[in-house]
Scaffold this motif. Structure first.
Motif, short mmCIF file in Angstrom:
data_model
loop_
_atom_site.label_atom_id
_atom_site.label_comp_id
_atom_site.label_asym_id
_atom_site.label_seq_id
_atom_site.Cartn_x
_atom_site.Cartn_y
_atom_site.Cartn_z
N LYS A 59 0.84 -1.20 0.00
CA LYS A 59 0.00 0.00 0.00
C LYS A 59 0.87 1.24 0.00
N ARG A 60 0.62 2.10 -0.96
CA ARG A 60 1.28 3.42 -1.04
C ARG A 60 0.21 4.48 -0.91
N TYR A 61 0.46 5.47 -0.07
CA TYR A 61 -0.44 6.62 -0.01
C TYR A 61 0.10 7.66 -0.97
N PRO A 62 -0.72 8.09 -1.94
CA PRO A 62 -0.24 9.10 -2.86
C PRO A 62 -0.02 10.43 -2.14
N ARG A 63 1.07 11.08 -2.44
CA ARG A 63 1.35 12.37 -1.82
C ARG A 63 2.21 13.19 -2.76
N LYS A 64 1.96 14.48 -2.77
CA LYS A 64 2.79 15.38 -3.60
C LYS A 64 4.24 15.23 -3.18
N GLY A 65 5.11 15.13 -4.15
CA GLY A 65 6.53 15.04 -3.83
C GLY A 65 6.98 13.61 -3.57
N GLY A 66 6.07 12.64 -3.71
CA GLY A 66 6.46 11.22 -3.55
C GLY A 66 5.49 10.47 -2.68
N ASP A 67 5.10 9.30 -3.16
CA ASP A 67 4.17 8.46 -2.40
C ASP A 67 4.79 8.02 -1.07
N VAL A 68 3.92 7.74 -0.11
CA VAL A 68 4.38 7.15 1.15
C VAL A 68 4.13 5.64 1.07
N LEU A 69 5.22 4.88 1.19
CA LEU A 69 5.07 3.43 1.19
C LEU A 69 4.70 3.01 2.61
N ALA A 70 3.47 2.47 2.79
CA ALA A 70 2.99 2.16 4.14
C ALA A 70 3.28 0.71 4.54
N CYS A 71 3.12 -0.22 3.60
CA CYS A 71 3.46 -1.62 3.88
C CYS A 71 3.76 -2.29 2.55
N SER A 72 4.52 -3.38 2.60
CA SER A 72 4.88 -4.05 1.35
C SER A 72 5.12 -5.54 1.59
N GLY A 73 4.89 -6.32 0.55
CA GLY A 73 5.17 -7.75 0.60
C GLY A 73 4.48 -8.49 1.73
N ILE A 74 3.27 -8.08 2.05
CA ILE A 74 2.56 -8.72 3.17
C ILE A 74 1.89 -10.01 2.68
N ASP A 75 2.32 -11.13 3.26
CA ASP A 75 1.69 -12.43 3.00
C ASP A 75 1.22 -12.98 4.33
N LEU A 76 -0.06 -13.26 4.43
CA LEU A 76 -0.59 -13.78 5.69
C LEU A 76 -1.90 -14.50 5.42
N ALA A 77 -2.04 -15.71 5.99
CA ALA A 77 -3.32 -16.42 5.89
C ALA A 77 -3.81 -16.69 7.30
N VAL A 78 -5.06 -16.35 7.56
CA VAL A 78 -5.65 -16.58 8.89
C VAL A 78 -6.75 -17.63 8.75
N ALA A 79 -6.63 -18.70 9.53
CA ALA A 79 -7.59 -19.81 9.44
C ALA A 79 -8.84 -19.52 10.26
N GLU A 80 -9.88 -20.28 9.99
CA GLU A 80 -11.14 -20.12 10.71
C GLU A 80 -10.91 -20.24 12.22
N ASN A 81 -11.44 -19.29 12.95
CA ASN A 81 -11.35 -19.24 14.42
C ASN A 81 -9.93 -19.10 14.97
N GLU A 82 -9.03 -18.72 14.09
CA GLU A 82 -7.67 -18.46 14.55
C GLU A 82 -7.56 -17.00 14.98
N PHE A 83 -6.74 -16.76 15.99
CA PHE A 83 -6.53 -15.41 16.50
C PHE A 83 -5.08 -15.04 16.19
N VAL A 84 -4.89 -14.07 15.30
CA VAL A 84 -3.54 -13.66 14.90
C VAL A 84 -3.30 -12.22 15.33
N SER A 85 -2.15 -11.97 15.93
CA SER A 85 -1.78 -10.59 16.29
C SER A 85 -0.69 -10.09 15.37
N LEU A 86 -0.74 -8.78 15.14
CA LEU A 86 0.24 -8.10 14.31
C LEU A 86 0.96 -7.12 15.22
#
Ligand SMILES: Nc1ncnc2c1ncn2[C@@H]1O[C@H](COP(=O)(O)OP(=O)(O)OP(=O)(O)O)[C@@H](O)[C@H]1O
Ligand SMILES: [Mg+2]
Length: 266
Positions: free
Chosen positions: A15-42
């Motif tokens: 995710k990049r937030y567009p901004r004058k003078g250059g986008d802000v890169l907020a997160c990249s290469g995020i791979d995550l799978a959450v199973a049914e009834n699983e509790f995952v923290s970030l």
């Protein structure tokens, strides 16, 4: 063994937030799978993109690249299948606790759903131990009570996924510990697929099945995922006394401080 159903999946998300003078890169290469009834923290350093990831799953933002899937389908906006609990309570001050909850049902299901779901409101009030406070206004509640209303509101529509952004961040340590215990208890009665953001390593280990640790920003990614070994039902005292708890907490802290050191020297 039957393979667990994947409910939520992020694939190569950036995710990049567009901004004058250059986008802000907020997160990249995020791979995550959450199973049914699983509790995952970030968990990860401030500014690494945690809230951005949650907003992508909530459908409040769209990824710049990659995909965010709920039950295999791309998320294309907010929906009642995702209940969100924010760090700040976001209750309507002119409505009582019960009215706030009824309003939440009404706004996702339409007016016709309201009468039929009065008993759902009672059920969820009972679940978060707020039955006695149903007729009170938000200004008459403590911070912990307000956050329980927020949780009740998110649970009310029986979401497919519960999204929690630092749900206990605004609370004092004692109230926080109390609500964590309630959350463990709640999970016994009503397991739900959940993705929670927290800064608190011990909270992550206590509540989650897995903890995903992110690298520092800009453009944080998931560096490591810890499997939390404690059996459910869980109880705070038993978890805290388990030697694996101290070891995992130390490992996680080491990861996070390393990221902060790197950020400082960058
Ligand atoms: N709407 C926005 N427009 C531009 N940049 C943004 C916007 N929202 C967030 N950012 C930037 O994106 C990056 C990630 O922000 P995000 O809020 O996801 O971080 P976070 O990990 O949740 O941080 P914290 O722990 O402090 O809440 C930061 O550099 C932030 O300044
Ligand atoms: Mg945040």
């Amino acid at each position: 063994m039957i393979a667990a159903t994947t409910v939520l999946e992020l694939r190569g998300v950036e995710k990049r937030y567009p901004r004058k003078g250059g986008d802000v890169l907020a997160c990249s290469g995020i791979d995550l799978a959450v199973a049914e009834n699983e509790f995952v923290s970030l968990i990860g350093p401030s500014g690494c993109g945690k809230s951005t990831v949650l907003s992508l799953v909530a459908g409040l933002l769209a990824p710049t690249s990659g995909s965010v899937l709920l039950d295999g389908k791309p998320i294309d906006g907010p929906g009642p299948d995702r209940g969100v609990v924010f760090q700040q309570y976001a209750l309507l001050p002119w409505m009582t606790v019960r009215e706030n909850l009824a309003f939440a049902v009404e706004s996702v299901r339409g007016k016709s759903g309201l009468a039929a779901n009065a008993s759902d409101v009672d059920g969820v009030l009972d679940l978060v131990h707020l039955t006695a406070a149903a007729a009170r206004y938000p200004r008459e509640l403590s911070g912990g009570m307000k956050q329980r209303v927020g949780l009740a509101r998110a649970l009310l529509v029986r979401p497919r996924v519960l999204l929690l952004d630092e749900p206990f961040g605004a609370l004092d340590a004692l109230t926080r510990a109390y609500l964590q215990n309630e959350m463990l208890d709640l999970w016994e009665h009503r397991p739900t697929t959940a993705l929670m953001i927290t800064h608190d390593i011990e909270e992550a280990l206590l509540l989650s099945d897995r903890v995903a640790m992110m690298t520092r920003g800009p453009g944080g990614t998931i560096a490591r995922v810890i499997d939390v070994p404690f059996a459910r039902p869980r109880h705070r005292d038993a978890v805290m006394a388990d030697p694996r708890f101290a070891r995992l907490a130390a490992e996680s802290l080491e990861h996070l401080t390393r990221e902060l050191d790197l950020a400082r020297s960058a």
